[in-house]
Design a protein around this motif. Structure first.
Motif, mmCIF file in Angstrom:
data_model
loop_
_atom_site.group_PDB
_atom_site.id
_atom_site.type_symbol
_atom_site.label_atom_id
_atom_site.label_comp_id
_atom_site.label_asym_id
_atom_site.label_seq_id
_atom_site.Cartn_x
_atom_site.Cartn_y
_atom_site.Cartn_z
ATOM 1 N N SER A 359 0.827 -1.203 0.000
ATOM 2 C CA SER A 359 0.000 0.000 0.000
ATOM 3 C C SER A 359 0.860 1.251 0.000
ATOM 4 O O SER A 359 2.058 1.210 0.287
ATOM 5 C CB SER A 359 -0.932 0.011 1.213
ATOM 6 N N ASN A 396 -7.269 -3.124 0.695
ATOM 7 C CA ASN A 396 -8.679 -3.485 0.667
ATOM 8 C C ASN A 396 -9.143 -3.706 2.104
ATOM 9 O O ASN A 396 -8.852 -4.725 2.722
ATOM 10 C CB ASN A 396 -8.874 -4.758 -0.167
ATOM 11 N N ASN A 414 -9.498 -1.663 -4.170
ATOM 12 C CA ASN A 414 -8.104 -1.665 -3.765
ATOM 13 C C ASN A 414 -7.653 -0.265 -3.338
ATOM 14 O O ASN A 414 -6.561 0.173 -3.650
ATOM 15 C CB ASN A 414 -7.228 -2.160 -4.921
#
Length: 549
Positions: A359, A396, A414
């Motif tokens: 991320s 997510n 996402n």
């Protein structure tokens, strides 16, 4: 051949004979007791010279070695030792009147031991004590009385810097070169100092110093420009590698002292910055502009201005510090207003902040005011943190909510938007404690609570989540709760009103969200439910939200 040419040739031959013969008729060692005594008196330390020889061509006395004694309050090891010492002298007074007038002193390959004791004093503080009080005839150009030298130099020297009592590995500096012009205890003199630092670093100091402080040499006034290249504080021994701090820096600073106050200002260009053990060096440089002062008696200092810049992000810090031989203690305040998260994200690994695997933060701003107190190598950092309008790309949220994802089809995409996040932080070597958390995540709802992040990145948070009943994971969960309304009585409506208890565990790189089903029931005994024969509520909630707590 013309007569004048013959005379010139005869004079040249005579001078050559004198130059060759003089050392045989003048025993240079006869000057050693006088020279040792005068140097010892001027420096306030016993000075021993080796065998002296006279070099007429260079106009100097050469000692095989030199030893300057240490202040007995610090050590019995010599303060300075040199392979050879060249003492430039005026030859005519020496040859005609046996008078020693020194014009220059040069030490070859000297080694110096610098020691700093528990009270903050240096072993060189007593050098020359009282020498500047000696009156010097204005016409005298030699060292006597009071050690005045036209040129003083050190070449290819080395130095050890240690603490008393010992604390850590001594600092070592090599290739030390020093040039001083018109040295005098009683007047200001220009100097140039250079040295090689461990880790391929270099130091250059150019300026003026003097007159020598009669009470404490370390308080001698000076005005100089400092240049440090490729400075590695760990390699240089300034920083303890166990603390996890590391960097490479180029520093340019101006420093001036009146003997009571030291003032500094300058810039630093820092690469590969890492601030904690579990951090990762920052990929982008950090630039500092600073202005500070220090009381040389109390060793207390004040940072009037410190500007930290990386990319387009600019933050400020001010405050104070206290130096002791054991440590540096800080009392600073760091302020950042509406800092671009896109710009500061690269610095997060340097302070040990790890985002969920795969991320990255996108957009938004960060505002904070942090107090930094305690030892510089392990400070306590506390204050509010406010993040606005960012998103965690590549994360997510639905897949991380235990139980809810198993319902099938719950997806947040996402990307997880974070409308706002506020908390009061307290960070130290053991980890981070966050209190008064208030977060708004549209896909789930709002959350309040507190928790901790250990130094290893382990999470332990207790939150109360009020579901967003119109969309996202919160809407899906609310729909399921409403469908079970007949089984659970008022549980669905209560969850909306008071919030759902949730714990966050795992690690910063792999967090896990679990809803506390037992707390959600409000303490009711599911076995007493009138529909127990058809459906056990605890089992239902367990399937929905994870293992009951």
């Amino acid at each position: 051949m013309k007569p004048w040419l013959k005379v010139a040739l005869a004079v040249a031959v005579l001078l050559m004979v004198v130059a060759v013969a003089t050392p045989f008729f003048i025993n240079a060692n006869t000057f050693r007791p006088m020279l040792e005594g005068q140097l010892s008196q001027s420096l306030g330390r016993q000075v021993k010279l080796g065998n002296l020889s006279l070099s007429l061509f260079s106009g100097s006395l050469v000692a095989d070695n030199i030893v300057i004694a240490e202040d007995p309050a610090f050590s019995t090891t010599p303060f300075l030792q040199a392979k050879s010492l060249h003492i430039g002298v005026e030859m005519m007074p020496l040859l005609l009147h046996r008078t020693l007038r020194v014009t220059r002193i040069s030490a070859d390959q000297p080694h110096v031991n610098l020691i700093h004791n528990a009270s903050g004093a240096w072993n060189y503080s007593s050098l020359g004590r009282g020498a500047a009080a000696q009156k010097q005839p204005s016409q005298q150009s030699g060292i006597l009385p009071g050690l005045t030298v036209g040129k003083l130099s050190i070449s290819n020297g080395s130095a050890y810097v240690t603490d008393l009592p010992p604390a850590g590995k001594p600092l070592f500096y090599s290739k030390v070169n020093l040039t001083v012009d018109n040295f005098s205890f009683a007047r200001q003199f220009p100097f140039t100092l250079s040295a090689a630092l461990p880790g391929e670093g270099t130091l250059t100091l150019v300026g003026k110093a003097g007159p020598i402080n009669q009470t404490d040499t370390s308080d001698t006034p000076f005005d100089a420009n400092l240049t440090l290249k490729h400075f590695d504080p760990v390699q240089a021994g300034v920083a303890d590698p166990a603390q996890g701090f590391s960097m490479l820096a180029d520093i340019a600073a101006h420093a001036a002292s009146d003997g009571a106050t030291l003032s500094t200002n300058g810039t630093a260009h820092i690469q590969n910055l890492k601030l904690v053990r579990n951090g990762v060096p920052a990929p982008h440089p950090v630039d500092l502009n600073f202005r500070a002062s220090q009381d040389l008696n109390t060793r207390a200092g004040q940072v009037q201005a410190l500007t930290i810049k990386t990319g387009n992000v600019v933050a400020q810090a001010t405050g104070g510090f206290q130096l002791t031989p054991q440590q540096t203690t800080l009392k600073m305040r760091f302020t950042g207003q509406s800092l671009s998260i896109d710009q500061i994200q690269a610095l997060l690994p340097a302070v040990g902040v790890k985002l969920p695997s795969g991320s990255a933060l996108q957009g938004g701003t960060l505002t904070t005011t942090l107090d930094i107190t305690g030892p510089a190598n392990s400070p306590n950092i506390s204050g509010p943190l406010d993040i606005e309008n960012t998103r965690l790309a590549g994360f997510n949220l639905g897949s991380k909510l235990s139980g809810l994802a198993a319902l099938g089809g719950i997806q947040t995409g996402n990307m997880t938007d974070v409308r706002s996040f506020r908390a009061d932080l307290n960070a130290n070597a053991d980890g981070v404690r966050a209190q008064n958390i208030a977060a708004l995540v549209p896909a789930l709802g709002s959350a309040t609570g507190q928790g901790t992040v250990s130094a290893a990145g382990a999470l332990n948070f207790q939150l109360i989540v009020k579901l967003n009943t119109t969309s996202g994971v919160g809407g899906t969960a609310m729909g399921v709760l409403s469908a079970l309304h007949g089984v659970l009585g008022q549980t669905a409506q209560s969850a909306v009103n008071r919030g759902i208890p949730m714990t966050v565990t795992g690690t910063t790189s792999d967090p896990h969200f679990d809803i506390n089903a037992g707390a959600l029931l409000g303490g009711r005994n599911p076995s007493q439910n009138r529909n127990q024969q058809r459906l056990n509520p605890a089992q239902v909630l367990g399937n929905l939200f994870g293992k009951p707590q």
